[in-house]
Design an enzyme around this catalytic site. Structure first.
Site, PDB file in Angstrom:
ATOM      1  N   ASP A 205      -0.804  -1.572  -5.758  1.00  0.00           N
ATOM      2  CA  ASP A 205      -0.229  -2.632  -4.917  1.00  0.00           C
ATOM      3  C   ASP A 205       1.285  -2.698  -5.025  1.00  0.00           C
ATOM      4  O   ASP A 205       1.936  -3.390  -4.238  1.00  0.00           O
ATOM      5  CB  ASP A 205      -0.854  -3.973  -5.309  1.00  0.00           C
ATOM      6  CG  ASP A 205      -0.581  -5.078  -4.291  1.00  0.00           C
ATOM      7  OD1 ASP A 205      -0.528  -4.766  -3.088  1.00  0.00           O
ATOM      8  OD2 ASP A 205      -0.418  -6.242  -4.688  1.00  0.00           O
ATOM      9  N   SER A 229       0.865  -9.453   1.298  1.00  0.00           N
ATOM     10  CA  SER A 229      -0.101  -8.397   1.587  1.00  0.00           C
ATOM     11  C   SER A 229      -1.261  -8.989   2.389  1.00  0.00           C
ATOM     12  O   SER A 229      -1.761 -10.064   2.054  1.00  0.00           O
ATOM     13  CB  SER A 229      -0.634  -7.789   0.292  1.00  0.00           C
ATOM     14  OG  SER A 229       0.417  -7.231  -0.468  1.00  0.00           O
ATOM     15  N   GLN A 279      -1.754  -0.028   3.360  1.00  0.00           N
ATOM     16  CA  GLN A 279      -1.675  -1.479   3.291  1.00  0.00           C
ATOM     17  C   GLN A 279      -0.888  -2.005   4.480  1.00  0.00           C
ATOM     18  O   GLN A 279       0.124  -1.417   4.868  1.00  0.00           O
ATOM     19  CB  GLN A 279      -0.995  -1.936   1.989  1.00  0.00           C
ATOM     20  CG  GLN A 279      -1.004  -3.441   1.783  1.00  0.00           C
ATOM     21  CD  GLN A 279      -0.374  -3.834   0.449  1.00  0.00           C
ATOM     22  OE1 GLN A 279       0.819  -4.099   0.379  1.00  0.00           O
ATOM     23  NE2 GLN A 279      -1.176  -3.851  -0.611  1.00  0.00           N
TER      24      GLN A 279
END
Length: 288
Positions: A205, A229, A279
């Site tokens: 991440d 996110s 992402q």
């Protein structure tokens, strides 16, 4: 760097079993305003793995971040055993805080098998030893920042990062949406492949949505920028160790509509493509 931070992170991924298919995890304050998304990804993977034959390996994870997580509250993970086939097992995971879902995800596991193989080549970049470690901010500059940011920028964390093309996040210059970052745990851990996958889910991440901000001269420290996110995808391809250097190569093909898309490839030092990521994140630039 202290191995205590690595031990703390490893402990964070050891969940408490509450009942069949129900687990509880704690949170670690790393200086972000809310629970770090990578922590929820790593714990969701750990929870799902508890319900699967340990010989079946996670090969893909797809998750949506629904709400910001509260650092001061535990997270409950509810696992649904969607299917156990002859080769694949599928699990759905719901992360819950204060009675509300903060993440839902699907994780697939596979019995290891042989098959056709190919991969893209690792980018040609300097070795991590040839790159200067990141230097902490001078104490006087750090003191002028909000307390949370002081913790984030001054923390002696469990991972070491070495950026091939460093950037000052406080004064970001515009540049193409591509970056390469070496990373690894700061101290060795056990040989458990399950643990290494959970830790890679945690680290995956980092820096993704930051890549989508590179062409615009903004960063998560820019005062009028809101970043979050929205979803996360992770595929495991080959064995790896997170306590050895891995190269995370990012690109961002597009940003539009208040959202940016970023992709990542993670290589072992010998050039093996071990994982891929994608992402989409919220990127809002508000008026002054």
């Amino acid at each position: 760097m202290s191995p205590n931070h690595v031990t703390e992170l490893v402990d964070l991924l050891q969940l408490e079993r509450l009942e069949d298919n129900l687990y509880r995890g704690q949170s670690r304050d790393i200086g972000t305003r809310y629970v770090f998304g990578g922590q929820v990804l790593g714990q969701a993977l750990a929870a799902a793995q508890e319900t699967v034959d340990p010989l079946r390996e996670a090969h893909s994870l797809h998750a949506y971040f629904l709400r910001a997580g509260d650092i001061d509250a535990p997270i409950v993970y509810s696992v649904e055993r969607a299917r156990d086939g002859g080769t694949f097992s599928s699990r759905r995971v719901l992360a819950i805080q204060h009675g509300q879902p903060i993440l839902n995800g699907s994780i697939s596991f596979q019995v290891p098998e042989h098959g056709v193989e190919h991969q893209t080549s690792m980018p040609e970049v300097p070795a991590p030893e040839d790159i200067e470690p990141l230097h902490p901010l001078p104490p006087d500059e750090l003191a002028r920042l909000p307390v949370k940011l002081q913790r984030w920028l001054g923390i002696d964390g469990p991972f070491e990062f070495r950026q091939v093309w460093p950037r000052d996040e406080r004064h970001p210059a515009k540049r193409p949406p591509i970056q390469h970052i070496w990373f690894k745990l700061t101290s060795p851990i056990s040989d458990s492949a399950i643990l290494h996958r959970a830790l890679l889910a945690y680290a995956s991440d980092f820096h993704l949505i930051g890549t989508a901000m590179l062409p615009h001269g903004i960063s998560y420290l820019t005062h009028n920028v809101q970043v979050a996110s929205l979803d996360h995808a992770l595929w495991f391809h080959r064995p790896f160790r997170v306590d050895e250097w891995l190269l995370y190569s990012f690109d961002s093909p597009t940003a539009q509509g208040g959202r940016g898309l970023a992709r990542g490839q993670i290589f072992s030092r010998d050039g093996q493509l071990v994982a891929s990521t994608a992402q989409e994140g919220l990127i809002r630039v508000r008026g002054d």
